[in-house]
Design a protein around this motif. Structure first.
Motif, PDB file in Angstrom:
ATOM      1  N   CYS A  37       0.859  -1.186   0.000  1.00 25.94           N
ATOM      2  CA  CYS A  37       0.000   0.000   0.000  1.00 25.94           C
ATOM      3  C   CYS A  37       0.894   1.234   0.000  1.00 25.94           C
ATOM      4  N   SER A  39       0.626   3.668   1.765  1.00 20.23           N
ATOM      5  CA  SER A  39       0.889   4.114   3.137  1.00 20.23           C
ATOM      6  C   SER A  39       2.054   3.352   3.774  1.00 20.23           C
ATOM      7  N   HIS A  62      -0.540  -4.313   5.978  1.00 23.18           N
ATOM      8  CA  HIS A  62      -1.823  -4.226   6.690  1.00 23.18           C
ATOM      9  C   HIS A  62      -2.975  -4.685   5.806  1.00 23.18           C
ATOM     10  N   GLU A  63      -2.648  -5.352   4.682  1.00 23.26           N
ATOM     11  CA  GLU A  63      -3.699  -5.821   3.767  1.00 23.26           C
ATOM     12  C   GLU A  63      -3.415  -7.288   3.440  1.00 23.26           C
ATOM     13  N   ASP A 150      -8.707  -3.005   2.945  1.00 19.41           N
ATOM     14  CA  ASP A 150      -8.342  -1.586   2.917  1.00 19.41           C
ATOM     15  C   ASP A 150      -8.733  -0.943   1.592  1.00 19.41           C
TER      16      ASP A 150
END
Ligand SMILES: [Zn+2]
Ligand SMILES: [Zn+2]
Length: 342
Positions: A37, A39, A62-63, A150
């Motif tokens: 991502c 981010s 985080h995905e 996300d």
């Protein structure tokens, strides 16, 4: 197990860690797909988007999604068992505030984020609380599963909040990953979609998704074009996925009176004109990211039911061993969506 870390200065370290052991009401998931991502990049460069302490000590990602491998104590067979395919919800909250109790741990005052505050998805095994396991529909691939949270889930929740439907014309500003998912979801809901971007390559992608109108805002005045397409009324809904001040202003200006606007693209400061752009027009303006845990069942069913094939946005699938090249290419915009698989 293998995993990656960001020591800073655009470097990726592939490391070996002890196997995580699940504690009380925790599970260990074997990673099958874990998406990169934008981010993540602040950590890759050496700073964090969440304005938190250095996160160099944490495994990013985080995905993620995968298969439940180990179950900790305090979990019934009905709740979770080894072999279940799951996507992972990225937030862990206090568990007892009103937001946590409603499945909105991203709104908890003390929430912690997978891949930023504690070890995330870019590893062979991932340890998370059982509440963070979102069951994947059987028909959904792991790659689609990694993109379903996300990236897709946030936009799905946005459209749902704004009531996007076949009655609406929706203008989407910024056709990066979020905007693409937003266009895909809006088309699946039956809306007319106006895609606005400065890059023709992204507008072409939007056309492939089914966007009805394309506007290149580097050469065209987006608000003027949208008013022209809507009998001078304006779009019903505008969604800014770019975080760009000009696009944010266009989003407010291109919607009709009593229209709805969502800000999704991360943005620290923008100058707007509330009287003319919002108050007089009686707009509804929301901010949005992510979704509550309980909504995932609906999101999964929507993706499968509408046959959305989120995998189509993925241009590169890398092994964890190739993580340095993966981040370098993603950082330079040489790829579409990138996913690690293991
Ligand atoms: Zn993300
Ligand atoms: Zn809480």
């Amino acid at each position: 197990v293998k995993g990656i870390k960001f020591p800073g200065s655009d470097r990726v370290q592939i490391m070996s860690f002890p196997d995580p052991e699940p504690g009380y009401r925790e599970v260990v998931v074997r990673m099958k797909a874990s998406a990169i991502c934008r981010s993540d990049l602040s950590m890759y460069h050496g700073s964090s988007v969440l304005d938190r302490e250095s996160t160099a000590s944490v495994i990013p990602g985080h995905e993620a999604c995968g298969v439940v491998e180990k179950i900790g104590k305090g979990i019934s067979k009905e709740e979770m068992e080894p072999g279940v395919r799951v996507a992972i919800y990225l937030a862990v909250g206090c568990g007892h505030c009103s937001y946590c109790r409603q499945g909105w741990s991203i709104l908890c005052k003390t929430w912690k984020c997978l891949g930023f505050d504690f070890d995330g998805g870019h590893a062979e095994l991932i340890k998370v609380p059982v509440e963070n396991c979102l069951r994947l529909p059987d028909e959904m691939s792991f790659v689609a599963g990694a993109l379903s949270t996300d990236k897709f889930g946030g936009l799905y929740h946005c459209h749902k909040t704004l009531g996007v439907s076949a009655r609406n014309t929706v203008a989407i500003f910024g056709l990066g990953p979020m905007g693409q998912m937003g266009a895909l979801a809006a088309k699946a809901l039956g809306a007319k979609v106006i895609a606005v971007d400065v890059l023709d390559s992204r507008l072409k992608l939007a056309r492939d998704i089914g966007a009805d109108y394309l506007i290149n805002s580097s050469t065209q005045n987006a608000t003027k074009e949208i008013l022209g397409m809507t009998d001078s009324e304006g779009a019903d809904v505008a969604i800014d996925c770019s975080g760009n001040p000009k696009a944010e202003n266009n989003a407010l200006e291109c919607v009709k009176r009593q229209g709805k606007v969502a800000f999704i693209g991360e943005s620290k400061s923008t100058t707007i004109n509330p009287s003319d752009q919002m108050i007089r027009k009686m707009l509804t303006v929301i901010g949005n990211w992510y979704f509550p845990t309980w909504e995932y069942r609906e999101i999964g069913n929507f993706i499968v039911g509408k046959d959305l094939h989120l995998e189509r946005f993925v241009t590169n699938i890398y092994s964890l061993d190739e993580a340095q090249a993966a981040y370098e290419r993603f950082d330079k915009y040489e790829t579409g969506l990138v996913v690690f698989s293991a």
